[in-house]
Design a protein around this motif. Sequence first.
Motif, short mmCIF file in Angstrom:
data_model
loop_
_atom_site.label_atom_id
_atom_site.label_comp_id
_atom_site.label_asym_id
_atom_site.label_seq_id
_atom_site.Cartn_x
_atom_site.Cartn_y
_atom_site.Cartn_z
N THR A 49 -30.12 -15.67 -72.14
CA THR A 49 -29.59 -14.99 -70.95
C THR A 49 -28.49 -15.77 -70.23
O THR A 49 -27.77 -15.20 -69.42
N ARG A 54 -35.82 -16.22 -64.96
CA ARG A 54 -35.88 -14.82 -65.37
C ARG A 54 -35.42 -13.91 -64.24
O ARG A 54 -35.75 -14.15 -63.07
N ALA A 55 -34.66 -12.89 -64.59
CA ALA A 55 -34.21 -11.92 -63.59
C ALA A 55 -35.41 -11.13 -63.10
O ALA A 55 -36.25 -10.71 -63.89
N LYS A 56 -35.48 -10.93 -61.80
CA LYS A 56 -36.59 -10.18 -61.24
C LYS A 56 -36.34 -8.69 -61.44
O LYS A 56 -35.20 -8.22 -61.35
N ARG A 57 -37.42 -7.99 -61.70
CA ARG A 57 -37.31 -6.53 -61.84
C ARG A 57 -37.01 -5.94 -60.48
O ARG A 57 -37.57 -6.36 -59.46
N ARG A 58 -36.12 -4.97 -60.47
CA ARG A 58 -35.75 -4.34 -59.20
C ARG A 58 -36.89 -3.58 -58.60
O ARG A 58 -37.12 -3.60 -57.41
N CYS A 59 -37.60 -2.87 -59.41
CA CYS A 59 -38.63 -2.00 -58.88
C CYS A 59 -39.93 -2.31 -59.59
O CYS A 59 -39.98 -2.42 -60.79
N THR A 60 -40.96 -2.50 -58.81
CA THR A 60 -42.25 -2.79 -59.39
C THR A 60 -43.19 -1.62 -59.13
O THR A 60 -42.99 -0.85 -58.22
N TYR A 63 -43.73 4.68 -61.10
CA TYR A 63 -42.70 5.58 -60.59
C TYR A 63 -43.35 6.66 -59.75
O TYR A 63 -44.46 7.10 -60.02
#
Length: 138
Positions: A49, A54-60, A63
């Motif tokens: 990368t 690590r990139a954080k997930r935008r939405c946890t 849905y």
Amino acid sequence: MGNRHISRDVKIAAINLYDQGHLTLKQILDCVGFSQRTFYRVLKLWRTTGDVIRAKRRCTGRYRLLHYDDVDYLIRLVQHQPDWFLDELLGLLKHNRFISVHYTTIHRELERAGMSTKNLTVIAIERNEPSISHGLYP
């Protein structure tokens, strides 16, 4: 050693020392204080990368089943007829919007939208005030 925070700078410094060959891996790990497994995990992340974090997930989480328009439709239904039960709202949502959800989902979404049973009681009372003032109730 357990989960602990290792700063980004230390991880980058360890990778730079390793890549440039200034120190052996054992010397680097002794200096920075993390395991060989952690080092190789950080190294793999760096090479894939370009960053050591690590990139954080935008939405946890899950849905949402009901979108903004669906919740707006429910709010308008409740404001129009505040004494409807959740199963009646469920049926209207299923037949008019073609969405099948559980009635607790409808309840949660109405709460998130700021509707509560107290608000619904106030709306129902406001709708019935003219009939009370006309003497329709004993």
